[in-house]
Write a protein that holds these residues in place. Structure first.
Motif, PDB file in Angstrom:
ATOM      1  N   THR A  46      -1.973 -11.000  -5.386  1.00 39.35           N
ATOM      2  CA  THR A  46      -2.307  -9.717  -5.987  1.00 39.35           C
ATOM      3  C   THR A  46      -2.484  -8.679  -4.884  1.00 39.35           C
ATOM      4  OG1 THR A  46      -3.460 -10.875  -7.770  1.00 39.35           O
ATOM      5  CG2 THR A  46      -3.905  -8.530  -7.515  1.00 39.35           C
ATOM      6  N   TRP A  47      -1.703  -7.631  -4.949  1.00 41.66           N
ATOM      7  CA  TRP A  47      -1.692  -6.643  -3.871  1.00 41.66           C
ATOM      8  C   TRP A  47      -2.203  -5.275  -4.289  1.00 41.66           C
ATOM      9  CZ3 TRP A  47       1.212  -2.344  -4.990  1.00 41.66           C
ATOM     10  CH2 TRP A  47       2.155  -2.471  -6.012  1.00 41.66           C
ATOM     11  N   VAL A  48      -2.260  -5.001  -5.580  1.00 38.31           N
ATOM     12  CA  VAL A  48      -2.559  -3.652  -6.071  1.00 38.31           C
ATOM     13  C   VAL A  48      -3.859  -3.094  -5.502  1.00 38.31           C
ATOM     14  CG1 VAL A  48      -3.048  -2.267  -8.129  1.00 38.31           C
ATOM     15  CG2 VAL A  48      -1.228  -3.974  -8.185  1.00 38.31           C
ATOM     16  N   GLN A  49      -4.939  -3.902  -5.570  1.00 36.83           N
ATOM     17  CA  GLN A  49      -6.242  -3.392  -5.132  1.00 36.83           C
ATOM     18  C   GLN A  49      -6.320  -3.188  -3.624  1.00 36.83           C
ATOM     19  OE1 GLN A  49      -5.690  -6.414  -6.385  1.00 36.83           O
ATOM     20  NE2 GLN A  49      -7.210  -7.928  -5.770  1.00 36.83           N
ATOM     21  N   HIS A  50      -5.391  -3.780  -2.886  1.00 36.01           N
ATOM     22  CA  HIS A  50      -5.387  -3.627  -1.432  1.00 36.01           C
ATOM     23  C   HIS A  50      -4.466  -2.499  -0.955  1.00 36.01           C
ATOM     24  CE1 HIS A  50      -7.739  -7.253  -0.734  1.00 36.01           C
ATOM     25  NE2 HIS A  50      -6.962  -7.888  -1.598  1.00 36.01           N
ATOM     26  N   VAL A  51      -3.688  -1.935  -1.855  1.00 35.33           N
ATOM     27  CA  VAL A  51      -2.714  -0.917  -1.457  1.00 35.33           C
ATOM     28  C   VAL A  51      -2.905   0.405  -2.190  1.00 35.33           C
ATOM     29  CG1 VAL A  51      -0.253  -0.326  -1.371  1.00 35.33           C
ATOM     30  CG2 VAL A  51      -0.993  -2.656  -0.809  1.00 35.33           C
ATOM     31  N   ILE A  52      -2.916   0.367  -3.515  1.00 35.99           N
ATOM     32  CA  ILE A  52      -2.957   1.590  -4.315  1.00 35.99           C
ATOM     33  C   ILE A  52      -4.180   2.475  -4.021  1.00 35.99           C
ATOM     34  CG2 ILE A  52      -2.989   2.534  -6.653  1.00 35.99           C
ATOM     35  CD1 ILE A  52      -0.318   1.272  -5.775  1.00 35.99           C
ATOM     36  N   PRO A  53      -5.407   1.928  -3.966  1.00 40.62           N
ATOM     37  CA  PRO A  53      -6.569   2.794  -3.689  1.00 40.62           C
ATOM     38  C   PRO A  53      -6.446   3.543  -2.366  1.00 40.62           C
ATOM     39  CG  PRO A  53      -7.293   0.651  -4.479  1.00 40.62           C
ATOM     40  CD  PRO A  53      -5.823   0.532  -4.216  1.00 40.62           C
ATOM     41  N   TYR A  54      -5.979   2.846  -1.312  1.00 42.18           N
ATOM     42  CA  TYR A  54      -5.846   3.504  -0.011  1.00 42.18           C
ATOM     43  C   TYR A  54      -4.745   4.557  -0.024  1.00 42.18           C
ATOM     44  CZ  TYR A  54      -8.769  -0.382   1.501  1.00 42.18           C
ATOM     45  OH  TYR A  54      -9.790  -1.279   1.632  1.00 42.18           O
ATOM     46  N   LEU A  55      -3.641   4.260  -0.720  1.00 43.17           N
ATOM     47  CA  LEU A  55      -2.579   5.249  -0.850  1.00 43.17           C
ATOM     48  C   LEU A  55      -3.089   6.488  -1.574  1.00 43.17           C
ATOM     49  CD1 LEU A  55       0.738   3.343  -1.750  1.00 43.17           C
ATOM     50  CD2 LEU A  55       0.301   4.796   0.235  1.00 43.17           C
ATOM     51  N   ALA A  56      -3.872   6.276  -2.630  1.00 41.52           N
ATOM     52  CA  ALA A  56      -4.408   7.393  -3.405  1.00 41.52           C
ATOM     53  C   ALA A  56      -5.368   8.233  -2.564  1.00 41.52           C
ATOM     54  CB  ALA A  56      -5.127   6.864  -4.648  1.00 41.52           C
ATOM     55  N   ILE A  57      -6.258   7.551  -1.835  1.00 41.19           N
ATOM     56  CA  ILE A  57      -7.255   8.258  -1.016  1.00 41.19           C
ATOM     57  C   ILE A  57      -6.588   9.081   0.079  1.00 41.19           C
ATOM     58  CG2 ILE A  57      -9.137   7.943   0.651  1.00 41.19           C
ATOM     59  CD1 ILE A  57      -9.974   5.476  -1.038  1.00 41.19           C
ATOM     60  N   ILE A  58      -5.640   8.467   0.804  1.00 35.92           N
ATOM     61  CA  ILE A  58      -5.005   9.178   1.924  1.00 35.92           C
ATOM     62  C   ILE A  58      -4.122  10.315   1.419  1.00 35.92           C
ATOM     63  CG2 ILE A  58      -2.862   7.857   2.218  1.00 35.92           C
ATOM     64  CD1 ILE A  58      -5.288   8.903   5.016  1.00 35.92           C
ATOM     65  N   THR A  59      -3.563  10.148   0.207  1.00 37.30           N
ATOM     66  CA  THR A  59      -2.759  11.218  -0.387  1.00 37.30           C
ATOM     67  C   THR A  59      -3.638  12.407  -0.763  1.00 37.30           C
ATOM     68  OG1 THR A  59      -1.161   9.621  -1.261  1.00 37.30           O
ATOM     69  CG2 THR A  59      -1.154  11.818  -2.236  1.00 37.30           C
ATOM     70  N   VAL A  60      -4.787  12.119  -1.373  1.00 36.45           N
ATOM     71  CA  VAL A  60      -5.721  13.182  -1.758  1.00 36.45           C
ATOM     72  C   VAL A  60      -6.243  13.911  -0.523  1.00 36.45           C
ATOM     73  CG1 VAL A  60      -7.996  13.649  -2.763  1.00 36.45           C
ATOM     74  CG2 VAL A  60      -6.405  12.104  -3.925  1.00 36.45           C
TER      75      VAL A  60
END
Length: 344
Positions: free
Chosen positions: A95-109
Motif C-alpha cells: 500500500t503506497w497511497v498514504q506514503h505518497v499522496i499526502p506529501y504530494l498534496a502538502i508540497i503542492t499546496v
C-alpha cells in the motif's frame, strides 16, 4: 577551469544515469514486481534533485521554478526508498497511497501559496528542513526491512546478491541525504557523490545480468527441469524426520552437508526437497526445530535462564535465540512461557 568542467561532467552524468536507470526499471518491471516500480520512482526523484543541484551550483542564476521542483522532489525520496524495501521484504503488493499522496498534496499546496520565487526565506528556514527531516525519518523506518539481512550477518550466513543490492540502495540514499544535510559545512555540490552511487547500481545491474540469478528481484528457478520422482520424494520424507528424532539440530554447527551425510542422500537432493516441498531454506528449517525444542523446555523447565535455554536448544547466542523465537512465534520466550502457564 578544467577541474570545474570535469566536476560538472561527472555530476551531470550521475543524474543522467539515474534517469536512464529509472526508465529501465520502469519498462522492465515484469510480473508486477512492485519493488521495481518504487525503485524506478526513487531513482527518478533522486535524479531530479541531483540535476537541480548540479545546474544551480554551476549557474546560480538558475530559474527559481527549477529550484522549487528540485527541492520538492526530495519529499518523495524517503517514501520511495521505504516502499521499495518494504515491497521486496514482503514479496508482494504494498500500500503506497498514504506514503505518497499526502506529501504530494502538502508540497503542492506549499508551492502554490508560498512559491520559492517569492518566499525563499520560508523555504530555507522551514520547508527544506522539514523535507530533510521527513527523508531522515523514512531512512530510519526503512531499517526494519533490512533486519533479515543484518540477521544473516549475525548468523554468518551467505548474503545473496539481492541482499547486497538493497544494502547498496539503502546506504547510497543515506549517504546522499548526509551529503545534502551537511552541505552547509562541506560543499553544496554532491553530484559526484551521487554519480558514484548511481554508477555502483549500474555495475551491480550488470553483475545481475551475467549471473545465475535473474535481474529484477526474481530468483531463478534453481531446480528447473530437475524434478524428483514420487519414490525419491517419499524416501526423503521418511528420512528427514531423523533430524528431529535424533535432535541433530542441537549441534550449533549442524549444516546441510552434515545433514545429507547423516540421511545418506545427496546435499543437492536434500536442499531441493526442503526448498521446493517444504518451502523454506535449510537454516530456517533448523531454526524451527530449535524453537520447538525451546518451547518444550519453556513448558517443562522452570529453573533455566533464557540464555541457557537458548544454548540448550542449539543456538549460539542469546540474541540469535531471542530474534528467532520472536520471528517464528510472534512472542518473546517470557511471553510464551507466561501464556502457556495461563493456559495450563
Amino acid at each position: 577551469m578544467e577541474s570545474n568542467q570535469l566536476l560538472f561532467f561527472l555530476s551531470a552524468l550521475g543524474a543522467f544515469n539515474g534517469f536512464i536507470l529509472s526508465f529501465y526499471f520502469a519498462v522492465n518491471a515484469k510480473k508486477k514486481i512492485f519493488a521495481n516500480y518504487f525503485l524506478s520512482l526513487l531513482l527518478l526523484v533522486l535524479s531530479i534533485r541531483i540535476i537541480k543541484s548540479v545546474f544551480f551550483y554551476f549557474n546560480p542564476s538558475l530559474s527559481n521554478i527549477f529550484i522549487q521542483i528540485g527541492l520538492s522532489a526530495c519529499v518523495l525520496i524517503g517514501p520511495f526508498l521505504f516502499l521499495s524495501l518494504k515491497s521486496h521484504a514482503q514479496n508482494g503488493k504494498t500500500t503506497w497511497v498514504q506514503h505518497v499522496i499526502p506529501y504530494l498534496a502538502i508540497i503542492t499546496v506549499l508551492g502554490t501559496f508560498y512559491p520559492y520565487t517569492q518566499h525563499q526565506l520560508i523555504w530555507s528556514l522551514w520547508i527544506v528542513k522539514a523535507i530533510y527531516f521527513q527523508w531522515l525519518v523514512y531512512i530510519v523506518l526503512s531499517l526494519k526491512y533490512l533486519q533479515p539481512i543484518f540477521y544473516k550477518f549475525k548468523e554468518k550466513e551467505n548474503l545473496k546478491k539481492i541482499d547486497i543490492w538493497f544494502l547498496s540502495i539503502y546506504f547510497g540514499v543515506s549517504l546522499i541525504w548526509l551529503a545534502y544535510a551537511s552541505a552547509a559545512y562541506t560543499s553544496y555540490i554532491v553530484g559526484a557523490l551521487s554519480f558514484t552511487f548511481i554508477l555502483y547500481l549500474i555495475i551491480l545491474l550488470l553483475i545481475f545480468r551475467n549471473t545465475s540469478e535473474s535481474i529484477f528481484f526474481k530468483e531463478k528457478e534453481k531446480y528447473k527441469n530437475k524434478e524428483m520422482d514420487a519414490e525419491m520424494l517419499d524416501l526423503i520424507r521418511q528420512k528427514i524426520v531423523i533430524i528431529e528424532e535424533k535432535e541433530l539440530y542441537l549441534n550449533p554447527d549442524f549444516n546441510l552437508e552434515e545433514a545429507a551425510k547423516e540421511l545418506k542422500i545427496t546435499k543437492h537432493l536434500l536442499s531441493q526437497y526442503i526448498n521446493e516441498v517444504l518451502g523454506k531454506s535449510f537454516s530456517n528449517l533448523i531454526k524451527e526445530y530449535r524453537i520447538e525444542k525451546a518451547k518444550k523446555l519453556l513448558e517443562t523447565e522452570k529453573n533455566l535462564t533464557y540464555e541457557s535455554l537458548g544454548y540448550d536448544s542449539g543456538f549460539t547466542s542469546k540474541s540469535t535465540f531471542f530474534t528467532a523465537f520472536k520471528k517464528i512465534t510472534g512472542l518473546t520466550p517470557a511471553e510464551y512461557q507466561k501464556s502457556y502457564s495461563k493456559g495450563v
